[in-house]
Design a protein around this motif. Structure first.
Motif, PDB file in Angstrom:
ATOM      1  N   LYS A  67       0.824  -1.368  -0.326  1.00 22.31           N
ATOM      2  CA  LYS A  67      -0.068  -0.020  -0.110  1.00 22.31           C
ATOM      3  C   LYS A  67       0.859   1.079   0.138  1.00 22.31           C
ATOM      4  CE  LYS A  67      -3.537  -2.454   2.736  1.00 22.31           C
ATOM      5  NZ  LYS A  67      -4.385  -2.463   4.302  1.00 22.31           N
ATOM      6  N   VAL A  68       0.425   1.914  -0.809  1.00 22.29           N
ATOM      7  CA  VAL A  68       1.351   3.540  -0.469  1.00 22.29           C
ATOM      8  C   VAL A  68       0.101   4.776  -0.721  1.00 22.29           C
ATOM      9  CG1 VAL A  68       0.517   4.061  -2.899  1.00 22.29           C
ATOM     10  CG2 VAL A  68       3.030   4.855  -1.998  1.00 22.29           C
ATOM     11  N   GLN A  86      -2.290  12.880 -18.646  1.00 15.40           N
ATOM     12  CA  GLN A  86      -1.690  10.995 -18.826  1.00 15.40           C
ATOM     13  C   GLN A  86      -0.691  10.457 -16.851  1.00 15.40           C
ATOM     14  OE1 GLN A  86      -0.139  13.086 -20.158  1.00 15.40           O
ATOM     15  NE2 GLN A  86       2.690  13.207 -20.365  1.00 15.40           N
ATOM     16  N   VAL A  87      -0.571  11.780 -16.561  1.00 20.74           N
ATOM     17  CA  VAL A  87      -0.111  11.686 -14.908  1.00 20.74           C
ATOM     18  C   VAL A  87      -1.526  11.450 -14.127  1.00 20.74           C
ATOM     19  CG1 VAL A  87       0.698  13.091 -12.398  1.00 20.74           C
ATOM     20  CG2 VAL A  87       2.117  12.556 -15.335  1.00 20.74           C
ATOM     21  N   LEU A  88      -2.542  12.000 -13.810  1.00 19.78           N
ATOM     22  CA  LEU A  88      -3.501  11.465 -13.183  1.00 19.78           C
ATOM     23  C   LEU A  88      -4.450  10.306 -13.938  1.00 19.78           C
ATOM     24  CD1 LEU A  88      -4.656  15.516 -13.622  1.00 19.78           C
ATOM     25  CD2 LEU A  88      -4.274  14.043 -12.245  1.00 19.78           C
ATOM     26  N   ASP A  89      -3.892  10.045 -15.276  1.00 22.55           N
ATOM     27  CA  ASP A  89      -4.318   8.662 -15.517  1.00 22.55           C
ATOM     28  C   ASP A  89      -4.716   7.332 -14.488  1.00 22.55           C
ATOM     29  OD1 ASP A  89      -6.191   9.857 -17.422  1.00 22.55           O
ATOM     30  OD2 ASP A  89      -5.094   9.695 -19.109  1.00 22.55           O
ATOM     31  N   LYS A  90      -3.042   8.300 -14.238  1.00 23.62           N
ATOM     32  CA  LYS A  90      -1.908   7.343 -13.878  1.00 23.62           C
ATOM     33  C   LYS A  90      -2.928   6.609 -12.109  1.00 23.62           C
ATOM     34  CE  LYS A  90       0.873   4.805 -16.589  1.00 23.62           C
ATOM     35  NZ  LYS A  90       0.387   3.520 -17.404  1.00 23.62           N
ATOM     36  N   LEU A  91      -2.829   7.831 -11.925  1.00 26.05           N
ATOM     37  CA  LEU A  91      -3.222   8.404 -10.662  1.00 26.05           C
ATOM     38  C   LEU A  91      -4.513   7.699 -10.061  1.00 26.05           C
ATOM     39  CD1 LEU A  91      -1.690  11.581  -9.437  1.00 26.05           C
ATOM     40  CD2 LEU A  91      -1.126   9.482  -8.943  1.00 26.05           C
ATOM     41  N   GLN A  92      -5.383   7.973 -11.562  1.00 29.65           N
ATOM     42  CA  GLN A  92      -6.694   6.905 -11.279  1.00 29.65           C
ATOM     43  C   GLN A  92      -6.374   5.436 -11.250  1.00 29.65           C
ATOM     44  OE1 GLN A  92      -9.492   8.338 -10.554  1.00 29.65           O
ATOM     45  NE2 GLN A  92     -10.075   9.961 -10.947  1.00 29.65           N
ATOM     46  N   ASN A  96      -8.214   2.496  -8.059  1.00 27.08           N
ATOM     47  CA  ASN A  96      -8.651   2.106  -8.443  1.00 27.08           C
ATOM     48  C   ASN A  96      -8.590   0.203  -8.057  1.00 27.08           C
ATOM     49  OD1 ASN A  96     -10.504   3.743 -10.424  1.00 27.08           O
ATOM     50  ND2 ASN A  96      -9.393   2.538 -11.871  1.00 27.08           N
ATOM     51  N   THR A  97      -7.593   0.224  -7.414  1.00 29.48           N
ATOM     52  CA  THR A  97      -6.658  -0.621  -7.439  1.00 29.48           C
ATOM     53  C   THR A  97      -7.055  -0.873  -5.505  1.00 29.48           C
ATOM     54  OG1 THR A  97      -4.744  -0.157  -5.971  1.00 29.48           O
ATOM     55  CG2 THR A  97      -4.673  -1.211  -8.248  1.00 29.48           C
ATOM     56  N   GLY A  98      -7.421  -0.151  -4.848  1.00 31.14           N
ATOM     57  CA  GLY A  98      -8.087   0.283  -3.732  1.00 31.14           C
ATOM     58  C   GLY A  98      -7.019  -0.080  -2.413  1.00 31.14           C
ATOM     59  N   CYS A  99      -5.652   0.407  -2.868  1.00 27.98           N
ATOM     60  CA  CYS A  99      -4.223  -0.135  -1.977  1.00 27.98           C
ATOM     61  C   CYS A  99      -4.064   1.123  -1.783  1.00 27.98           C
ATOM     62  CB  CYS A  99      -3.434  -1.021  -2.885  1.00 27.98           C
ATOM     63  SG  CYS A  99      -3.713  -2.811  -2.960  1.00 27.98           S
ATOM     64  N   VAL A 100      -4.048   2.736  -2.526  1.00 25.77           N
ATOM     65  CA  VAL A 100      -3.411   4.003  -2.480  1.00 25.77           C
ATOM     66  C   VAL A 100      -5.054   4.772  -1.489  1.00 25.77           C
ATOM     67  CG1 VAL A 100      -3.258   5.264  -3.836  1.00 25.77           C
ATOM     68  CG2 VAL A 100      -2.336   3.208  -4.170  1.00 25.77           C
ATOM     69  N   GLU A 101      -3.809   6.081  -1.062  1.00 28.59           N
ATOM     70  CA  GLU A 101      -4.907   6.788  -0.234  1.00 28.59           C
ATOM     71  C   GLU A 101      -4.434   8.093  -0.494  1.00 28.59           C
ATOM     72  OE1 GLU A 101      -5.720   8.187   4.370  1.00 28.59           O
ATOM     73  OE2 GLU A 101      -5.077   6.318   4.536  1.00 28.59           O
ATOM     74  N   PHE A 102      -4.975   9.033  -0.641  1.00 33.68           N
ATOM     75  CA  PHE A 102      -4.904  10.354  -1.080  1.00 33.68           C
ATOM     76  C   PHE A 102      -5.491  10.785   0.610  1.00 33.68           C
ATOM     77  CE2 PHE A 102      -5.466   8.197  -4.946  1.00 33.68           C
ATOM     78  CZ  PHE A 102      -4.598   8.347  -5.666  1.00 33.68           C
ATOM     79  N   LEU A 103      -4.460  12.294   1.084  1.00 35.51           N
ATOM     80  CA  LEU A 103      -4.199  12.783   2.127  1.00 35.51           C
ATOM     81  C   LEU A 103      -4.402  14.100   1.734  1.00 35.51           C
ATOM     82  CD1 LEU A 103      -1.075  11.822   3.539  1.00 35.51           C
ATOM     83  CD2 LEU A 103      -2.889  10.368   3.168  1.00 35.51           C
ATOM     84  N   ALA A 104      -5.230  15.034   2.226  1.00 35.91           N
ATOM     85  CA  ALA A 104      -5.576  16.507   2.562  1.00 35.91           C
ATOM     86  C   ALA A 104      -3.828  17.483   2.161  1.00 35.91           C
ATOM     87  CB  ALA A 104      -6.431  16.340   3.481  1.00 35.91           C
ATOM     88  N   GLU A 105      -4.009  18.484   2.108  1.00 29.43           N
ATOM     89  CA  GLU A 105      -2.991  19.284   1.934  1.00 29.43           C
ATOM     90  C   GLU A 105      -3.111  20.672   1.850  1.00 29.43           C
ATOM     91  OE1 GLU A 105       0.278  20.400  -1.395  1.00 29.43           O
ATOM     92  OE2 GLU A 105       0.984  17.900  -0.578  1.00 29.43           O
ATOM     93  N   PRO A 106      -3.014  21.593   1.603  1.00 26.57           N
ATOM     94  CA  PRO A 106      -2.993  22.959   1.443  1.00 26.57           C
ATOM     95  C   PRO A 106      -3.562  22.818  -0.353  1.00 26.57           C
ATOM     96  CG  PRO A 106      -1.308  23.638   3.227  1.00 26.57           C
ATOM     97  CD  PRO A 106      -1.832  22.288   2.962  1.00 26.57           C
TER      98      PRO A 106
END
Length: 470
Positions: A67-68, A86-92, A96-106
């Motif tokens: 996980k990351v 294309q970078v945003l496509d990779k992040l999507q 979709n794997t369910g193994c990634v968390e996106f955090l909050a920041e300013p």
């Protein structure tokens, strides 16, 4: 059981163009579009895309074992949307794997937490909304710009509803304590703190390709062995860095991605797991409160905020910028808001630093800290004039807020009245339709009655006729 929390930051500098004093009042566009496009495409090609491909491959090979986590500034997202979708496509795909968390920041990747609580809250909310829009889940863990943190900032993060926050495992704060535990904010014990392991993180992000480093070359098994050798009770190992460390700070030719790719297999052999920040906050108990009265960050040896606010130029620019923070927030003009986000970005102040640093600083178009200060202040002068032109500066913030609140309330009243008028018009239309229907029914009944009477008269007349002679 030991667990690794692996986190990457994605932020893109918005490059300002050369802006002269005589441009003030005549030119309201402040950005070097060519350099912005060139730099993000270079980083995307040499870092973001190959690094994200490697992380996606690691998840596919290891399932939900690996996980990351990521945090992405709002201004960074805007640059990716325009120049490197294309970078945003990779992040999507990673999401979709369910193994990634996106955090909050300013959103701005700025220093609002050091100046204005309302601006900081709005900054974080704006970025959280964008993360929710893109990735379908609202962040529950906050990561401030450059891991900036203090007790007061932690308290505000808790008041904003976050369950955890990332910050630096600085020695001058920890003392004899280890960063390999979960701590809590001293002002808000419900807010859990995850502290970056400075050495393990910098071994990858700063030293990996340094041939003069006494641990060079660093292999994955050796790296994981160092984690496994930590005392048994030290179970949380937080490895935080910029994603651009993989490919830019440490070039792809150094085999940095091969090293990263091998870590999960080595960790699994030693019984070490991977966790996201929210999983650690939910499943691990805090061992103690952490007192951080003075602000810290992950930058430079001092791990403080002196790289942004360490000299008079930086402090003057900072104070000048945030002197209009309330007016910008109250005015809420779309074009002003966008420029506000870009001008807040911490790199604008970093370019003005006069501190020596072990990490090379690329000032871009600026020849010196004073050059960076002069260019920024010229732009800021024009920006402040625009804000004051929008709402004259002889109106103080309270009066402006009251005025705009009155205007908003009047607008809300008008909107309510318009809705009421629309409702009544709909009701009138319905009554008119019912009236027309009733008239049609009555007319139909009259026609039918008239026909009945005519038939009856004909029958009566027929009966009254004399019978014919034989």
């Amino acid at each position: 059981m030991k667990t690794i929390c692996l986190y990457f930051e994605i932020h893109q500098i918005i490059h300002l163009k050369r802006y002269r004093f005589f441009d003030i009042g005549t030119d309201h566009y402040y950005y070097d579009d060519y350099e912005n496009e060139r730099s993000i495409n270079y980083i995307a090609e040499h870092s973001y895309l190959p690094a994200l491909d490697t992380l996606l491959q690691m998840i596919k090979e290891n399932g939900d074992y690996f996980k990351v986590a990521f945090s992405i500034s709002g201004v960074g997202m805007e640059q990716l949307e325009v120049h490197a979708p294309q970078v945003l496509d990779k992040l999507q795909q990673l999401n979709n794997t369910g193994c990634v968390e996106f955090l909050a920041e300013p959103y701005s990747h700025g220093l609002s937490s050091l100046a204005n609580a309302e601006s900081f809250a709005a900054d974080v909310k704006k970025q959280s909304d964008k993360m929710t829009e893109y990735f379908g889940r609202r962040p529950t863990v906050l990561r401030n710009s450059s891991l900036i943190y203090s007790d007061d900032i932690g308290l505000q993060a808790a008041q904003m509803g976050f369950q955890g926050m990332l910050t630096e495992g600085a020695k001058h704060v920890l003392g004899w304590k280890s960063p390999h535990y979960v701590y809590s904010c001293s002002e808000a014990p419900n807010l859990k703190l995850l502290l970056r392991d400075v050495k393990l993180s910098d071994d990858i992000s700063l030293r990996f390709n340094n041939h003069e480093w006494n641990e060079f070359p660093l292999f994955a098994d050796k790296y994981v062995d160092e984690i496994a050798a930590l005392p048994k009770e030290e179970e949380v190992i937080n490895i935080f860095m910029e994603l651009s460390a993989l490919g830019i700070a440490q070039p792809l030719s150094s085999n940095i991605l091969d090293f990263l790719h091998a870590i999960p297999a080595c960790a699994k052999q030693r019984g070490i797991t991977f966790s996201t920040p929210s999983e650690i906050c939910e499943n691990r108990k805090s061992v103690a409160l952490l007192d951080v009265p003075d602000t810290l960050s992950w930058v430079d040896e001092e791990r403080d905020i002196s790289c942004w606010l360490g000299n008079p130029m930086q402090r003057e620019a900072f104070d000048k910028l945030y002197s209009i923070a309330d007016r910008v927030r109250i005015a809420n003009d779309p074009r002003i808001n966008q420029d506000w986000d870009y001008l807040q970005a911490s790199n604008n102040f970093r370019f003005m630093t006069t501190k020596p640093s072990n990490v090379a600083l690329d000032r871009g178009i600026y020849s010196s800290p004073f050059d960076a200060f002069t260019n920024y202040m010229n732009i800021l002068g024009d920006f402040m004039n625009r804000v004051n032109d929008l709402y004259p500066d002889d109106i103080d913030n309270d009066e402006l807020n009251s005025l705009l609140t009155t205007i908003k309330n009047q607008g809300d009243d008008l909107q309510m009245k318009e809705k009421e008028i629309e409702r009544l018009q709909t009701k009138i239309s319905k009554l008119q339709e019912e009236e027309e229907s009733l008239r049609a029914t009555i007319a139909k009944q009259k026609t039918k009655a008239a026909g009945t009477r005519t038939t009856a008269k004909l029958r009566t007349a027929k009966k009254a006729e004399p019978k014919g002679k034989a």
